[in-house]
Write a protein that holds these residues in place. Sequence first.
Motif, mmCIF file in Angstrom:
data_model
loop_
_atom_site.group_PDB
_atom_site.id
_atom_site.type_symbol
_atom_site.label_atom_id
_atom_site.label_comp_id
_atom_site.label_asym_id
_atom_site.label_seq_id
_atom_site.Cartn_x
_atom_site.Cartn_y
_atom_site.Cartn_z
ATOM 1 N N ASN A 101 -5.842 11.294 -9.768
ATOM 2 C CA ASN A 101 -6.448 11.379 -8.433
ATOM 3 C C ASN A 101 -7.759 12.151 -8.529
ATOM 4 O O ASN A 101 -7.854 13.303 -8.116
ATOM 5 C CB ASN A 101 -5.484 12.074 -7.460
ATOM 6 C CG ASN A 101 -6.056 12.157 -6.050
ATOM 7 O OD1 ASN A 101 -6.924 11.378 -5.675
ATOM 8 N ND2 ASN A 101 -5.575 13.117 -5.276
ATOM 9 N N PRO A 102 -8.820 11.523 -9.075
ATOM 10 C CA PRO A 102 -10.060 12.259 -9.340
ATOM 11 C C PRO A 102 -11.049 12.282 -8.174
ATOM 12 O O PRO A 102 -12.174 12.737 -8.363
ATOM 13 C CB PRO A 102 -10.652 11.500 -10.520
ATOM 14 C CG PRO A 102 -10.229 10.082 -10.273
ATOM 15 C CD PRO A 102 -8.867 10.163 -9.639
ATOM 16 N N ASN A 103 -10.663 11.815 -7.008
ATOM 17 C CA ASN A 103 -11.620 11.679 -5.907
ATOM 18 C C ASN A 103 -11.246 12.469 -4.671
ATOM 19 O O ASN A 103 -11.649 12.129 -3.560
ATOM 20 C CB ASN A 103 -11.783 10.190 -5.527
ATOM 21 C CG ASN A 103 -12.134 9.338 -6.724
ATOM 22 O OD1 ASN A 103 -11.399 8.455 -7.098
ATOM 23 N ND2 ASN A 103 -13.265 9.631 -7.344
ATOM 24 N N ASP A 104 -10.479 13.530 -4.855
ATOM 25 C CA ASP A 104 -10.035 14.318 -3.701
ATOM 26 C C ASP A 104 -11.003 15.472 -3.433
ATOM 27 O O ASP A 104 -12.005 15.650 -4.122
ATOM 28 C CB ASP A 104 -8.619 14.841 -3.935
ATOM 29 C CG ASP A 104 -7.766 14.789 -2.675
ATOM 30 O OD1 ASP A 104 -8.339 14.992 -1.582
ATOM 31 O OD2 ASP A 104 -6.555 14.543 -2.774
ATOM 32 N N CYS A 177 -1.698 8.266 -0.123
ATOM 33 C CA CYS A 177 -2.636 7.146 -0.157
ATOM 34 C C CYS A 177 -3.436 7.234 -1.444
ATOM 35 O O CYS A 177 -3.437 8.254 -2.126
ATOM 36 C CB CYS A 177 -3.552 7.160 1.068
ATOM 37 S SG CYS A 177 -4.684 8.556 1.125
ATOM 38 N N GLY A 178 -4.128 6.155 -1.789
ATOM 39 C CA GLY A 178 -4.972 6.165 -2.971
ATOM 40 C C GLY A 178 -4.900 4.850 -3.713
ATOM 41 O O GLY A 178 -4.051 4.000 -3.443
ATOM 42 N N CYS A 179 -5.813 4.680 -4.659
ATOM 43 C CA CYS A 179 -5.852 3.483 -5.496
ATOM 44 C C CYS A 179 -5.068 3.775 -6.765
ATOM 45 O O CYS A 179 -5.463 4.649 -7.550
ATOM 46 C CB CYS A 179 -7.297 3.112 -5.806
ATOM 47 S SG CYS A 179 -7.507 1.428 -6.383
ATOM 48 N N ILE A 247 -15.315 -7.161 -6.668
ATOM 49 C CA ILE A 247 -14.566 -5.919 -6.456
ATOM 50 C C ILE A 247 -13.675 -5.693 -7.671
ATOM 51 O O ILE A 247 -12.944 -6.601 -8.093
ATOM 52 C CB ILE A 247 -13.702 -5.980 -5.180
ATOM 53 C CG1 ILE A 247 -14.571 -6.247 -3.953
ATOM 54 C CG2 ILE A 247 -12.923 -4.673 -4.998
ATOM 55 C CD1 ILE A 247 -13.781 -6.401 -2.651
ATOM 56 N N ILE A 248 -13.750 -4.488 -8.246
ATOM 57 C CA ILE A 248 -12.853 -4.113 -9.348
ATOM 58 C C ILE A 248 -11.530 -3.688 -8.724
ATOM 59 O O ILE A 248 -11.459 -2.698 -7.988
ATOM 60 C CB ILE A 248 -13.456 -2.977 -10.179
ATOM 61 C CG1 ILE A 248 -14.771 -3.427 -10.808
ATOM 62 C CG2 ILE A 248 -12.479 -2.519 -11.263
ATOM 63 C CD1 ILE A 248 -15.518 -2.318 -11.539
ATOM 64 N N THR A 249 -10.480 -4.435 -9.005
ATOM 65 C CA THR A 249 -9.204 -4.232 -8.304
ATOM 66 C C THR A 249 -8.124 -3.587 -9.167
ATOM 67 O O THR A 249 -6.966 -3.508 -8.746
ATOM 68 C CB THR A 249 -8.687 -5.581 -7.775
ATOM 69 O OG1 THR A 249 -8.610 -6.512 -8.858
ATOM 70 C CG2 THR A 249 -9.616 -6.121 -6.707
ATOM 71 N N ASN A 250 -8.475 -3.135 -10.379
ATOM 72 C CA ASN A 250 -7.453 -2.488 -11.223
ATOM 73 C C ASN A 250 -7.400 -0.978 -11.015
ATOM 74 O O ASN A 250 -6.689 -0.278 -11.732
ATOM 75 C CB ASN A 250 -7.689 -2.821 -12.692
ATOM 76 C CG ASN A 250 -9.002 -2.252 -13.214
ATOM 77 O OD1 ASN A 250 -9.760 -1.622 -12.468
ATOM 78 N ND2 ASN A 250 -9.290 -2.493 -14.496
ATOM 79 N N CYS A 251 -8.210 -0.461 -10.057
ATOM 80 C CA CYS A 251 -8.247 0.963 -9.698
ATOM 81 C C CYS A 251 -8.879 1.853 -10.772
ATOM 82 O O CYS A 251 -8.723 3.081 -10.730
ATOM 83 C CB CYS A 251 -6.851 1.497 -9.336
ATOM 84 S SG CYS A 251 -6.213 0.818 -7.781
ATOM 85 N N SER A 252 -9.569 1.255 -11.742
ATOM 86 C CA SER A 252 -10.346 2.085 -12.678
ATOM 87 C C SER A 252 -11.495 2.754 -11.933
ATOM 88 O O SER A 252 -12.000 3.806 -12.347
ATOM 89 C CB SER A 252 -10.881 1.242 -13.835
ATOM 90 O OG SER A 252 -11.747 0.225 -13.371
ATOM 91 N N VAL A 253 -11.937 2.145 -10.845
ATOM 92 C CA VAL A 253 -12.860 2.748 -9.884
ATOM 93 C C VAL A 253 -12.122 2.839 -8.564
ATOM 94 O O VAL A 253 -11.547 1.845 -8.103
ATOM 95 C CB VAL A 253 -14.138 1.893 -9.708
ATOM 96 C CG1 VAL A 253 -15.011 2.459 -8.595
ATOM 97 C CG2 VAL A 253 -14.906 1.832 -11.020
ATOM 98 N N ASP A 254 -12.097 4.027 -7.991
ATOM 99 C CA ASP A 254 -11.334 4.215 -6.758
ATOM 100 C C ASP A 254 -11.864 3.332 -5.638
ATOM 101 O O ASP A 254 -13.079 3.172 -5.472
ATOM 102 C CB ASP A 254 -11.400 5.673 -6.313
ATOM 103 C CG ASP A 254 -10.034 6.342 -6.350
ATOM 104 O OD1 ASP A 254 -9.039 5.635 -6.556
ATOM 105 O OD2 ASP A 254 -9.981 7.574 -6.189
#
Length: 558
Positions: A101-104, A177-179, A247-254
């Motif tokens: 979770n690097p985007n908090d 929540c989160g990717c 759209i990158i959908t593998n969640c490597s980018v949030d």
Amino acid sequence: MKTKVVLLYTSDLQYIKQDPFIWHKHCRIQRCKNHKLKTFNKIMLLLIVLTALNCQKNQLPTSITKEDGGSLNMSDLVISKGFNWKTTKDINFEIKLPQDNPNDLITISDESAELIFFEGYGLAGKLNFNSLITIPAYIGSLKIQYGESGQYPVTIVDADEYLNIDLSGLAGSRSICGCDDGLRSLSLHFNGSTASAILVKEESTGNILFDGIVDQEADFSFTGSSGDGKMDEIINIYVDGNYNSSIITNCSVDLFAGDVYGSFIISSGITANYVPLCDHKSGNPLSIGYSGTLAFEDLWPSAGDYDFNDLVISYDFDITKNSVEEIEKIEATFTLDALGASFYNGFGFSFPGVKPNQISSVSGYALKSSSIVSLLSNGVEANQSDATLIVFDDCFDLLKHPGIGNGINTDPQAPYIEPVSIKLVIDFIANGTIPPGGTINFKQLNIGHFNPFLIVDQDRGKEIHLPYFPPTDLANSNYFGKWDDDSNIAGGRYYLTENNYPWAINIPGNFDYPIETIDINNAYNFFKNWTESEGDESPGWFHHSKGYRNNEYIYKVH
């Protein structure tokens, strides 16, 4: 030698203790009342100067004697030329963020969390975050809180100049929540101007996830094609047969609800682990505060009496930034608290490293129609390489003299005058429009190094800055090295005497300044310790703590 002179005005009788270079500070009553001296008074003052020419140049007014019989003036201090006079310290920090979770939210505060020094979000696709903050020098440790809802434990670190904080191993309660582990379903909002044929395909498999007509400003949804319901790593979107976005959908980018991709906005999504996408963080801009008090002596390049009340201004910056750390707006409030001098001084500041065209607009300044200041169309001062903003050009237009006493809010015997506040609104990104010079992020702004200055007595070229802070492009360099100034422009040394005394100080938070003619050493008991130790001892010398100060020598609101 001191000369005691009696000045006879039409309605005032006052004595002053004469110094050949600071006499005008103590002859302020008539000037404050009328904003000019009558011809008779000018002649009298000229005679005073001539009488005092045989006085020692740097002689300071006699300070009030303490109860123990001792008296301490600035001239008694032995201050190293290595002392920078800063009451704050810079902290460069880098944080390794939790991989899951690097985007908090990142929050940095003092241990009590009463003083918030930084708030910001991790940047999409990056596991490291770095920035710069300025904190009071007396702060010894910092509290690092990751996450908005307390799902991660608190980290306490020493407030060192360089911090490397590893939160990558932090384990917290699972986010609601989160990717996470790729997407299972996605809903998009179409921003097209007319109904259009929309095609969504997985890039590597070529599988079609959606193919249909979508109305303008309408939502549509689709799911993955794999056996476990997940989407491929990347999806491509076409509008009326033309490629529009991916759209990158593998969640490597949030991914966040609210993210924009071409003509589409993510409305919602469900991950492979059945966790919904979080709302877009940029929908909630963050606000960071930075405040303090500036206290000036205004006789530069001649030394003053070091009561540091010739101009006292408290400031508060409210900085709004988006989720990628770009500055959107600053509301800067400056409160003119006291004037212990007779000069018609102005005040401004610059943002070092920020270009004038990186600011969209400035409003709220207090300038006369006949101002000595020239502005560009965006409200920034003209002919400056750094963005320079003038708050006011004449202090006596803002604070009116009460009719008696020395100065305004510096003499305990005179009536108190309510301070005046001026709020500048500084738009960087205005209504989503980036200024011509591009954006500035929070680290680049470096608010702890904003460069405030006093403009002396309507002379635009005569600026007084904090020690070691350079003048603006409009300063007159002929003043440097004159009289008591010991600046060395080539060496980056500015606004200091040969004995390393300054003309201005910057205090974090509120500062209770000395009353008129009282040397700051007599008002604050640990000022000497702080200066002579190069700031190592008593970094909080200005605190209200018991024994720190002599209240009889400090101005009180009455």
